[in-house]
Motif scaffolding. Structure first.
Motif, PDB file in Angstrom:
ATOM      1  N   LYS A   8     -39.715  19.742 -32.425  1.00 19.80           N
ATOM      2  CA  LYS A   8     -39.464  20.964 -33.198  1.00 19.80           C
ATOM      3  C   LYS A   8     -39.512  22.190 -32.301  1.00 19.80           C
ATOM      4  N   GLN A   9     -40.483  22.237 -31.396  1.00 25.35           N
ATOM      5  CA  GLN A   9     -40.590  23.371 -30.478  1.00 25.35           C
ATOM      6  C   GLN A   9     -39.401  23.406 -29.520  1.00 25.35           C
ATOM      7  N   TRP A  11     -36.440  22.152 -29.999  1.00 27.80           N
ATOM      8  CA  TRP A  11     -35.212  22.511 -30.714  1.00 27.80           C
ATOM      9  C   TRP A  11     -35.155  23.999 -30.989  1.00 27.80           C
ATOM     10  N   LYS A  12     -36.284  24.609 -31.293  1.00 31.75           N
ATOM     11  CA  LYS A  12     -36.300  26.054 -31.526  1.00 31.75           C
ATOM     12  C   LYS A  12     -35.830  26.794 -30.274  1.00 31.75           C
ATOM     13  N   MET A  13     -36.238  26.295 -29.099  1.00 36.00           N
ATOM     14  CA  MET A  13     -35.856  26.947 -27.841  1.00 36.00           C
ATOM     15  C   MET A  13     -34.388  26.700 -27.513  1.00 36.00           C
ATOM     16  N   HIS A  16     -32.003  27.517 -31.047  1.00 32.23           N
ATOM     17  CA  HIS A  16     -32.157  28.850 -31.636  1.00 32.23           C
ATOM     18  C   HIS A  16     -32.164  28.792 -33.158  1.00 32.23           C
ATOM     19  N   ASP A  17     -32.776  27.746 -33.682  1.00 31.56           N
ATOM     20  CA  ASP A  17     -32.834  27.544 -35.120  1.00 31.56           C
ATOM     21  C   ASP A  17     -34.128  26.792 -35.420  1.00 31.56           C
ATOM     22  N   ASP A  18     -34.715  27.039 -36.573  1.00 31.84           N
ATOM     23  CA  ASP A  18     -35.966  26.367 -36.918  1.00 31.84           C
ATOM     24  C   ASP A  18     -35.773  24.903 -37.296  1.00 31.84           C
ATOM     25  N   ASP A  19     -34.642  24.588 -37.891  1.00 33.87           N
ATOM     26  CA  ASP A  19     -34.400  23.228 -38.363  1.00 33.87           C
ATOM     27  C   ASP A  19     -33.461  22.489 -37.426  1.00 33.87           C
ATOM     28  N   ALA A  20     -33.852  21.287 -37.048  1.00 33.25           N
ATOM     29  CA  ALA A  20     -32.978  20.442 -36.243  1.00 33.25           C
ATOM     30  C   ALA A  20     -31.825  19.963 -37.107  1.00 33.25           C
ATOM     31  N   GLU A  32     -24.055  19.863 -31.780  1.00 31.91           N
ATOM     32  CA  GLU A  32     -25.423  20.124 -32.226  1.00 31.91           C
ATOM     33  C   GLU A  32     -26.132  18.841 -32.653  1.00 31.91           C
TER      34      GLU A  32
END
Length: 68
Positions: A8-9, A11-13, A16-20, A32
């Motif tokens: 999750k961390q 993917w956020k980096m 640039h989105d909270d959800d994978a 993506e």
């Protein structure tokens, strides 16, 4: 749990989105979805290897022999 949090961390980096991305999400591109799946697989494999190796080292400390 560790692998999930790490993914999750990461993917956020990267995303640039909270959800994978989910493979069936029609609003996500192939790129993506495939990058997310590859990243998730790599992180889970590394965490599994670390847990397995730690378990083997603990077994050696307790029994004096390497498992396997």
């Amino acid at each position: 749990m560790i692998a999930s949090a790490a993914f999750k961390q990461a993917w956020k980096m990267i995303g640039h989105d909270d959800d994978a991305p989910d493979a069936t999400d029609e609003h996500r591109t192939w790129q993506e979805v495939l990058i997310g799946a590859a990243l998730q697989g790599a992180i889970f494999a590394v965490v599994k290897a670390a847990v397995d190796r730690s378990g083997a080292a603990a077994t050696r400390r307790l029994t004096g022999t390497w498992p396997g």
